[in-house]
Design an enzyme around this catalytic site. Structure first.
Site, PDB file in Angstrom:
ATOM      1  N   ARG A   3      -7.647   4.579 -37.278  1.00  0.00           N
ATOM      2  CA  ARG A   3      -8.145   3.249 -37.699  1.00  0.00           C
ATOM      3  C   ARG A   3      -9.419   3.398 -38.531  1.00  0.00           C
ATOM      4  O   ARG A   3      -9.678   2.601 -39.425  1.00  0.00           O
ATOM      5  CB  ARG A   3      -8.358   2.333 -36.498  1.00  0.00           C
TER       6      ARG A   3
ATOM      7  N   SER B  35     -12.548  -3.494 -34.244  1.00  0.00           N
ATOM      8  CA  SER B  35     -11.390  -2.692 -33.852  1.00  0.00           C
ATOM      9  C   SER B  35     -10.675  -2.100 -35.065  1.00  0.00           C
ATOM     10  O   SER B  35     -10.079  -1.039 -34.993  1.00  0.00           O
ATOM     11  CB  SER B  35     -10.388  -3.539 -33.063  1.00  0.00           C
TER      12      SER B  35
ATOM     13  N   GLU C 248      -2.945 -15.516 -35.807  1.00  0.00           N
ATOM     14  CA  GLU C 248      -2.267 -14.513 -36.633  1.00  0.00           C
ATOM     15  C   GLU C 248      -1.205 -15.111 -37.550  1.00  0.00           C
ATOM     16  O   GLU C 248      -0.995 -14.632 -38.670  1.00  0.00           O
ATOM     17  CB  GLU C 248      -1.644 -13.428 -35.741  1.00  0.00           C
TER      18      GLU C 248
ATOM     19  N   PHE D  26       0.247  -7.906 -32.517  1.00  0.00           N
ATOM     20  CA  PHE D  26       0.016  -9.222 -33.115  1.00  0.00           C
ATOM     21  C   PHE D  26       0.298  -9.204 -34.622  1.00  0.00           C
ATOM     22  O   PHE D  26       0.396 -10.257 -35.250  1.00  0.00           O
ATOM     23  CB  PHE D  26      -1.419  -9.685 -32.832  1.00  0.00           C
TER      24      PHE D  26
ATOM     25  N   ASP E 102      -5.588  -0.942 -21.767  1.00  0.00           N
ATOM     26  CA  ASP E 102      -5.251  -2.363 -21.897  1.00  0.00           C
ATOM     27  C   ASP E 102      -3.836  -2.657 -21.394  1.00  0.00           C
ATOM     28  O   ASP E 102      -3.523  -3.792 -21.027  1.00  0.00           O
ATOM     29  CB  ASP E 102      -5.376  -2.825 -23.358  1.00  0.00           C
TER      30      ASP E 102
END
Lengths: 281, 317
Positions: free
Chosen positions: B13, B40, B61, B86, B120
């Site tokens: 990322r 993030s 989204e 998402f 998560d």
């Protein structure tokens, strides 16, 4: 006002196009299409600043996005009669190998169409994106969109409404076709939305009503008023009060003709109520 | 066998963030959108340098996908950023109609893909996104292997006209590809030459495949490792030519075996070069909470699992 008579003739002809298109292929959505004839004629012939020809980016011209894509017959008729593609092509509506899909799309390269619609509730977001691009491009033209009232039941609209006011998207005019009908019945019985005006206002939009949404002069005046309200820090909502199936007595005030084609006999009756003005295709 | 060295662990990322920042300087039409996950997605630098070209959409989204589609109509090149779940499953219909079917030039950039998102848990660990995106006509699907390649891919897709799904992850993984390696959409990269088995891997499992290949070499097995960074369009020739030589293949991905890279490879081979194949991936399951390393082991996604699959597929030749 000769100009108004001309546009009235065009509106009648658009109604004939809608009826004939849906009848020929025995499918399609005449009710909402007939109710929006005045809006489309006013928009494309009096309101929008348009460039010659068609390109996807539409820089330096006003843009329109149809969110409730099932009313494609009225959209196709007005686009064709505004010169985007040959009026003859209306003959191919919903037929195999046609550019005139049941719901509008960019996929077949039909001039005038900039986004696919059909699955409901997506058009306001797209219109906001196009309006933001205009701001980035220092393009002062306006973005218009049209939405069904039943379509507001889709939650994405409320995401979009929140965004547009919070970010001062004030080059956007979203019109709601308030005909009070959806497939399963009246919007009040299917899912009562309460006051649409209060909801838009609560979301920070400027709202105006066009009480006579099937009166061409009133629609033009209302849209001009909406245009004068742009650039003031808020998105604009036009509540267009229309009658579903307007112009054909047996199709009016009912959801029965949302997505049903007239029989041969019904077509003749309906066409007789809308005499030919500018020539059939 | 050619050796690859870990230049230092980094997250893919961050490769995206660095690529986006560079694009901000290179291409004035690039705009970025985010649904409340700037940190993030590592978008900070782009935003700092180009505040007017960034759109904070909030936790919405579906609206983000529509706004991205609309921005293309003014000639912009929108990069959307949120978690992979998402970015795909939540907004499948918006992507389908307003982006893919409408042929819009939107780059859907998805972080935190797969079980290595970690603690998560399953709600955030999508393992179906490659399948969802590859089924959309016209959608390009890219899953780069490390920081350098993610950065290069981010920059490269701005020059491609059309919708792209770019998938990357959260954990720090080995960064081993050359910093200046050119990224070509749809062009597989041969990492090692081998004669006994082909291992095609995608994402950070490419590194696991390289470790497996090294371990196999000490057992006298010569593995050809191919980095499939683009799942669609798939470089079919690279795969077919390799299995003609090796006669068997293992596919490896951090994704459900149903609908992922392995199935795309199987279709290519079934129609032109039938070949024994073993699949590394999750097996029709959701994930769970745990550390990335624990989850990689439990769901059979690490180099040991690849090694085992190689031994099995060689038996089937």
């Amino acid at each position: 006002m000769p100009r108004l008579e001309e546009l009235q003739d065009l509106t009648t002809q658009v109604r004939r196009d809608i009826l004939r298109m849906v009848h020929k292929v025995n499918s399609g959505h005449p009710g909402g299409s007939l109710g929006c004839a005045e809006f489309f004629v006013a928009l494309y012939n009096e309101l929008m600043e348009l460039n010659e020809g068609f390109d996807m980016d539409g820089k330096g011209e006003d843009l329109f996005f149809l969110s409730n894509g099932h009313i494609s017959p009225v959209y196709y008729s007005v686009l064709a009669r505004s010169g985007y593609f040959p009026v003859d092509e209306l003959n191919t509506f919903r037929l195999i190998n046609s550019r005139l899909q049941g719901h509008p799309t960019t996929h077949e390269g039909l001039p005038g169409v900039r986004i696919a619609s059909g699955s409901l509730g997506q058009g306001m977001s797209v219109a906001i994106g196009a309006a933001l691009a205009k701001k980035l491009n220092k393009d002062s033209n306006i973005v218009y969109s049209l939405h069904g009232d039943g379509e507001l039941q889709e939650g994405q609209n409320w995401e979009a409404m929140m965004y547009a006011s919070a970010n001062k998207v004030d080059n956007l005019i979203s019109t709601i076709d308030l005909n009070g009908q959806q497939i399963d019945g009246s919007t009040d019985t299917v899912l009562n939305m309460g006051s649409v005006r209060a909801k838009f206002e609560a979301f920070g939009w400027d709202v105006l009503d066009v009480k006579e949404g099937n009166n061409l002069e009133a629609v033009i005046a209302g849209l001009k008023k909406a245009k004068s309200m742009t650039g003031n820090g808020k998105p604009i909502c036009v509540l267009l009060h229309t009658v579903m199936g307007n112009g054909v007595d047996f199709m009016m005030h009912t959801h029965a003709w949302h997505g049903k084609a007239p029989s041969d006999e019904q077509l003749e009756t309906a066409l007789a109520q809308n005499p030919e003005t500018l020539g059939d295709y | 066998m050619k050796k690859y060295t870990d230049q230092g662990k980094n997250d893919t990322r961050s490769g995206f963030g660095a690529g986006l920042a560079e694009l901000g300087r290179l291409n004035p039409n690039v705009v970025a959108l985010c649904a409340d996950l700037i940190g993030s997605l590592k978008m900070d630098k782009f935003i700092e340098e180009n505040p007017e070209r960034f759109f904070q959409i909030g936790i919405a989204e579906a609206n983000m996908m529509g706004i991205a589609a609309g921005l293309t109509i003014g000639g912009k090149i929108p990069f959307t950023g949120t978690f992979a779940n998402f970015s795909t499953g939540r907004v499948y219909d918006q992507i389908r109609q307003s982006i893919a079917y409408s042929g819009k030039n939107v780059k859907i950039c998805a972080s935190h893909a797969g079980v290595t998102l970690g603690e998560d848990g399953a709600t955030h660990q999508i393992l179906e996104d490659i399948g969802l995106m590859k089924m959309l006509p016209g959608m390009v699907v890219i899953n780069p292997c490390d920081y350098n390649q993610t950065k290069a891919a981010t920059i490269a897709i701005a020059d491609y006209e059309g919708p792209v799904y770019l998938r990357f992850g959260r954990p720090k993984v080995a960064n081993f590809t050359p910093v200046d390696q050119k990224f070509e959409i749809g062009k597989a990269l041969h990492l090692t030459e081998g004669t006994d088995v082909t291992i095609v891997a995608t994402g950070h499992l490419v590194w696991e495949a390289l470790i497996a290949a090294e371990n196999l070499e000490s057992q006298g097995i010569s593995a050809e490792v191919i980095n499939i960074h683009t799942i669609k369009p798939l470089d079919a020739n690279a795969i077919i030519n390799s299995v003609k030589k090796t006669g068997c293949i293992v596919t490896a991905e951090e994704h459900n075996v149903l609908g992922g890279l392995g199935e795309s490879v199987a279709r290519v081979l079934a129609t032109s070069q039938p070949t024994p194949q073993e699949f590394i991936g999750t097996n029709d399951t959701f994930g769970e909470s745990g550390t990335p390393a624990q989850l990689m082991e439990k769901y059979g996604l690490d180099n040991k699992a690849i090694e085992k699959a190689v031994l099995k597929v060689i038996e089937r030749k």
